[in-house]
Design an enzyme around this catalytic site. Sequence first.
Site, PDB file in Angstrom:
ATOM      1  N   CYS A  81      81.887  87.954  15.757  1.00 52.89           N
ATOM      2  CA  CYS A  81      81.947  87.942  17.221  1.00 52.89           C
ATOM      3  C   CYS A  81      83.265  88.526  17.735  1.00 52.89           C
ATOM      4  O   CYS A  81      84.289  88.469  17.064  1.00 52.89           O
ATOM      5  CB  CYS A  81      81.820  86.510  17.733  1.00 52.89           C
ATOM      6  SG  CYS A  81      80.451  85.583  17.047  1.00 52.89           S
TER       7      CYS A  81
ATOM      8  N   ARG B  99      82.488  95.176  14.751  1.00 48.41           N
ATOM      9  CA  ARG B  99      82.504  93.872  14.097  1.00 48.41           C
ATOM     10  C   ARG B  99      81.100  93.341  13.845  1.00 48.41           C
ATOM     11  O   ARG B  99      80.921  92.419  13.050  1.00 48.41           O
ATOM     12  CB  ARG B  99      83.287  92.875  14.953  1.00 48.41           C
ATOM     13  CG  ARG B  99      84.748  93.257  15.155  1.00 48.41           C
ATOM     14  CD  ARG B  99      85.383  92.462  16.270  1.00 48.41           C
ATOM     15  NE  ARG B  99      85.603  91.074  15.925  1.00 48.41           N
ATOM     16  CZ  ARG B  99      86.735  90.582  15.444  1.00 48.41           C
ATOM     17  NH1 ARG B  99      87.763  91.393  15.239  1.00 48.41           N
ATOM     18  NH2 ARG B  99      86.866  89.312  15.173  1.00 48.41           N
TER      19      ARG B  99
ATOM     20  N   TRP C 282      77.622  87.253  17.190  1.00 44.44           N
ATOM     21  CA  TRP C 282      76.890  87.362  15.933  1.00 44.44           C
ATOM     22  C   TRP C 282      76.327  85.976  15.659  1.00 44.44           C
ATOM     23  O   TRP C 282      77.072  85.020  15.478  1.00 44.44           O
ATOM     24  CB  TRP C 282      77.825  87.815  14.814  1.00 44.44           C
ATOM     25  CG  TRP C 282      77.155  88.119  13.510  1.00 44.44           C
ATOM     26  CD1 TRP C 282      76.392  89.210  13.196  1.00 44.44           C
ATOM     27  CD2 TRP C 282      77.207  87.337  12.316  1.00 44.44           C
ATOM     28  NE1 TRP C 282      75.981  89.153  11.894  1.00 44.44           N
ATOM     29  CE2 TRP C 282      76.459  88.013  11.327  1.00 44.44           C
ATOM     30  CE3 TRP C 282      77.815  86.122  11.986  1.00 44.44           C
ATOM     31  CZ2 TRP C 282      76.303  87.517  10.031  1.00 44.44           C
ATOM     32  CZ3 TRP C 282      77.665  85.625  10.696  1.00 44.44           C
ATOM     33  CH2 TRP C 282      76.916  86.329   9.738  1.00 44.44           C
TER      34      TRP C 282
ATOM     35  N   ASN D 134      84.628  82.436  19.247  1.00 41.02           N
ATOM     36  CA  ASN D 134      84.384  82.980  17.915  1.00 41.02           C
ATOM     37  C   ASN D 134      84.555  81.854  16.912  1.00 41.02           C
ATOM     38  O   ASN D 134      85.462  81.029  17.049  1.00 41.02           O
ATOM     39  CB  ASN D 134      85.380  84.081  17.564  1.00 41.02           C
ATOM     40  CG  ASN D 134      85.137  85.357  18.330  1.00 41.02           C
ATOM     41  OD1 ASN D 134      84.163  85.476  19.058  1.00 41.02           O
ATOM     42  ND2 ASN D 134      86.035  86.312  18.166  1.00 41.02           N
ATOM     43  N   GLY D 135      83.733  81.845  15.861  1.00 40.24           N
ATOM     44  CA  GLY D 135      83.893  80.844  14.815  1.00 40.24           C
ATOM     45  C   GLY D 135      82.758  79.846  14.804  1.00 40.24           C
ATOM     46  O   GLY D 135      81.668  80.081  15.345  1.00 40.24           O
TER      47      GLY D 135
ATOM     48  N   GLU E 157      78.551  97.396  -6.730  1.00 37.20           N
ATOM     49  CA  GLU E 157      78.887  97.898  -5.404  1.00 37.20           C
ATOM     50  C   GLU E 157      77.820  98.883  -4.913  1.00 37.20           C
ATOM     51  O   GLU E 157      77.443  98.873  -3.727  1.00 37.20           O
ATOM     52  CB  GLU E 157      80.261  98.563  -5.433  1.00 37.20           C
ATOM     53  CG  GLU E 157      80.622  99.388  -4.210  1.00 37.20           C
ATOM     54  CD  GLU E 157      80.713  98.601  -2.925  1.00 37.20           C
ATOM     55  OE1 GLU E 157      80.916  99.228  -1.870  1.00 37.20           O
ATOM     56  OE2 GLU E 157      80.564  97.355  -2.949  1.00 37.20           O
TER      57      GLU E 157
ATOM     58  N   LYS F 128      75.695  98.421  -1.493  1.00 37.49           N
ATOM     59  CA  LYS F 128      75.647  99.420  -0.430  1.00 37.49           C
ATOM     60  C   LYS F 128      74.203  99.746  -0.046  1.00 37.49           C
ATOM     61  O   LYS F 128      73.865  99.863   1.132  1.00 37.49           O
ATOM     62  CB  LYS F 128      76.355 100.703  -0.867  1.00 37.49           C
ATOM     63  CG  LYS F 128      77.847 100.667  -0.757  1.00 37.49           C
ATOM     64  CD  LYS F 128      78.299 100.656   0.696  1.00 37.49           C
ATOM     65  CE  LYS F 128      79.705 100.131   0.824  1.00 37.49           C
ATOM     66  NZ  LYS F 128      79.836  98.687   0.590  1.00 37.49           N
TER      67      LYS F 128
ATOM     68  N   GLU G 137      72.670  96.838   1.837  1.00 35.20           N
ATOM     69  CA  GLU G 137      73.249  96.617   3.155  1.00 35.20           C
ATOM     70  C   GLU G 137      72.657  97.527   4.220  1.00 35.20           C
ATOM     71  O   GLU G 137      72.367  97.073   5.330  1.00 35.20           O
ATOM     72  CB  GLU G 137      74.764  96.864   3.104  1.00 35.20           C
ATOM     73  CG  GLU G 137      75.575  95.763   2.473  1.00 35.20           C
ATOM     74  CD  GLU G 137      77.053  96.100   2.475  1.00 35.20           C
ATOM     75  OE1 GLU G 137      77.850  95.227   2.858  1.00 35.20           O
ATOM     76  OE2 GLU G 137      77.410  97.232   2.098  1.00 35.20           O
TER      77      GLU G 137
ATOM     78  N   HIS H  73      68.417  92.265 -22.282  1.00 34.53           N
ATOM     79  CA  HIS H  73      68.422  90.799 -22.268  1.00 34.53           C
ATOM     80  C   HIS H  73      67.682  90.240 -21.061  1.00 34.53           C
ATOM     81  O   HIS H  73      67.959  89.126 -20.618  1.00 34.53           O
ATOM     82  CB  HIS H  73      69.857  90.281 -22.296  1.00 34.53           C
ATOM     83  CG  HIS H  73      70.587  90.646 -23.551  1.00 34.53           C
ATOM     84  ND1 HIS H  73      70.315  90.066 -24.769  1.00 34.53           N
ATOM     85  CD2 HIS H  73      71.555  91.570 -23.792  1.00 34.53           C
ATOM     86  CE1 HIS H  73      71.092  90.593 -25.690  1.00 34.53           C
ATOM     87  NE2 HIS H  73      71.857  91.516 -25.131  1.00 34.53           N
TER      88      HIS H  73
ATOM     89  N   LYS I 134      81.144  93.009  10.485  1.00 33.97           N
ATOM     90  CA  LYS I 134      82.239  93.694   9.798  1.00 33.97           C
ATOM     91  C   LYS I 134      83.274  92.710   9.289  1.00 33.97           C
ATOM     92  O   LYS I 134      83.737  92.806   8.160  1.00 33.97           O
ATOM     93  CB  LYS I 134      82.885  94.701  10.760  1.00 33.97           C
ATOM     94  CG  LYS I 134      84.000  95.527  10.128  1.00 33.97           C
ATOM     95  CD  LYS I 134      83.464  96.399   9.026  1.00 33.97           C
ATOM     96  CE  LYS I 134      84.539  97.257   8.391  1.00 33.97           C
ATOM     97  NZ  LYS I 134      84.033  97.984   7.210  1.00 33.97           N
TER      98      LYS I 134
END
Length: 611
Positions: free
Chosen positions: A2, A27, A74, A98-99, A483, A487, A490, A506, A606
Amino acid sequence: MCGIIAILGSHDVADRLVDGLRRLEYRGYDSAGVATVHDGRIDRRRAEGKLVNLARKLAGDPLPGLVGIAHTRWATHGAPTEDNAHPHAAGRVTLVHNGIIENFKPLRDELIADGRVFTSQTDTEVVAHLIDRELAAGHDPESAVRRVLPRLHGAFALAVLFQDHPDLLIGARLGSPLVLGHGEGEGEGEIYLGSDALALAPLTQKIAYLDEGDWVVIRRGGATVYDRDNRPVDRPVTLSGITGALIDKGNHRHFMQKEIYEQPVVVAQTLSSYLRPVEEQVALPDLGFDLSRIGRVAIVACGTASYVGAIGKYWIEQLARVPVEVDVASEFRYREPVLGPDMLGLVISQSGETADTLAALRHMKAEGVTVAGIINVPTSSMAREVDLLLPTHAGPEIGVASTKAFTCQLAVMAALAVNLARARGRLNPAEEAEIVRQLAEVPAAMNAALAHDAEIEAMAPTIAGARDVLYLGRGPDYPLALEGALKLKEISYIHAEGYAAGEMKHGPIALIDDQVPVVVIAPSGPLFDKTVSNMQEVRARGGKVVLISDADGLAQAGDGLLASIEMPRVHPLIAPLVYAVPVQLLAYHVAVAKGTDVDQPRNLAKSVTVE
C-alpha cells in the site's frame, strides 16, 4: 505494498495527491482513494482497480480542500472492493493505513459492543473508530491519537484527518515506513507525508525520515515529531536527491523490459563502488569490525532476494570456506536459529522495508549478531539499522518482478564473498586480481546476452501455451533455476518449478511428458557434463528442452532441442549474473505473449511491508 501520501497545503490538494499515488503504483495495489477536508466536512472518493478509475470519479465529482490524504491499497483484510478501499472514516475521523493491525479482531469486538457500526471488512477501520471514540470522550485530536497508538499491535503507517480541524494532519509509523516532507519554493510552508521519498519528489526534496514508533502532529506553523515515549524529538531534514519527473518506460513497452535492459549500466555502477581495478582488489565500505573473525554467515531474505542468498552460499563457501545458512525471512525467527558472536548476519532487500526481513534483522541484532545489508534504498529502515550497509545502485525498480535489483545484489554478494575470502587468508593477490578482471567483464557479457532478445521473443509462444514448466540447474545455477521459475510464475501465471538437475530422478521426473517444457541452465564448465546427463534423462522421456548455454555447450548437447539460447562464454563465478538475463527475458516475453499485466501482476506487491 500500500501507498500513502498526505498534504497540508496552500491550495487544493486532490490533483497532487493523485499524482503522488501514480508515483506509488509500482508498489502494487488493487484499489485507491482520496479524502479532503473542506467547509467543515470530510469528503472521500474511492474506486476499485487502477488509478484511472479514481481519476475518472474525481473528474466528474471534484474534491476541493487544502488538506487531504490518499492511498493505494493492496488487500489484506477484506476483498479489494470500494467499501474496503481507503480512506476509512468513523465519525469525525478519516484515515489511511499501511500495514496490518494484528489485534484488530478483539478491538473490533470491543467497539461493536460499544455500539460502533462498521462498514468494511478491514482491520484499518478499527483505528478510525478508536480515535473517534476518544474524541467523543472529550479528548483533543493529539491526545486521542496518543491514547490509541499503544493499543495497536502489528505494523502500521497512518495519516489522519479530523473534520473539525482543517489545519491539522497527524501521522504515525511502527514497522511500516513514513517520511515527512517540508515544502520549498512555491510550496514553502506546506508539509507532506508519504510512504517514501519518491511519492513526494514533485513536491519537495526536503525529507525527514520518521524513526520506528514516531508520530507527528502537522499544523500550519510546522510539524512536531514525538517518539514512541511521546517525547518531542528532532529528525534531521535531508535532501532526497530524487527527481520530480515521473519515471517513464522510454522506448520500452514495459518497465520490466526497460529494467532488464538497464542491467549492464546499473551493474557496472554497482561494481564500480566495490572494485579497485588499478590495485586489482575488491573493497567494501568501512566495516567497523574484523571480517577475519567471522566463523559463520546467516543470510536472510525473501523471494528473489533469497535466491541471491542461495547463490551467495556457493560463492562464500567455495571462496572463503566459511559455512553459510540461508533462510527465508518469514521462517527465520520461528525456527529459533542458533546465533553467536562469530556470526555475520546478512539481510538482502531491494526496498529495505520488507517486513519479515526487517524483523529478522532486529532479531539478530538483539542476539548480538553483527548484521550487514545488501540494500537498494540507502534511506530505508534496514539501511539505517544494519551495522554495515552494502548498497546496490540499481535505481528505482518499478516492475514488481525484480530484475536489475537481483543482478546488482549478486554483484555486491560477489564482492562480499571475495572480501571475506581475502580476510580469511583464502585468496592470494593473484587470485583476487583474476576475480576482479572477471567481475569487470560482467557488463559487456550482459550486453552480449541482451543481443539474443529477438530470438527469445520468437520462441516465447512455444512456452506460453504450457501449463507447467520446469527449470533445471546445478551449483549456483540451481538457485538461478528457482529464480527463473519464480519469474515465470509471477508474471505469466504459468505453474513453474526449479530443481537441482541431479534431483530429477528422485521424483520430479515423473512430471515429464511431451507437454512440459524444461528449461536447462548449463554454462560450459565443471558441472556441464553432469547437467547434460540429467537433461538427456528428460529428453528420453519425451520432455521438450530449452537449453541455455554458450557456443561450446550448444555444440556438444544442442541436438533435438525445443529451442536453444546462446550465451557468451564466461567464467563460472559470473555466470549467474549473465545467465539471469535470458531467464528474465524468457519470462517477460512469455508473459507478453499471454497478455498479462507484466509490470503489476495480480495479487503481488513490490514492497511487502506486512508479515
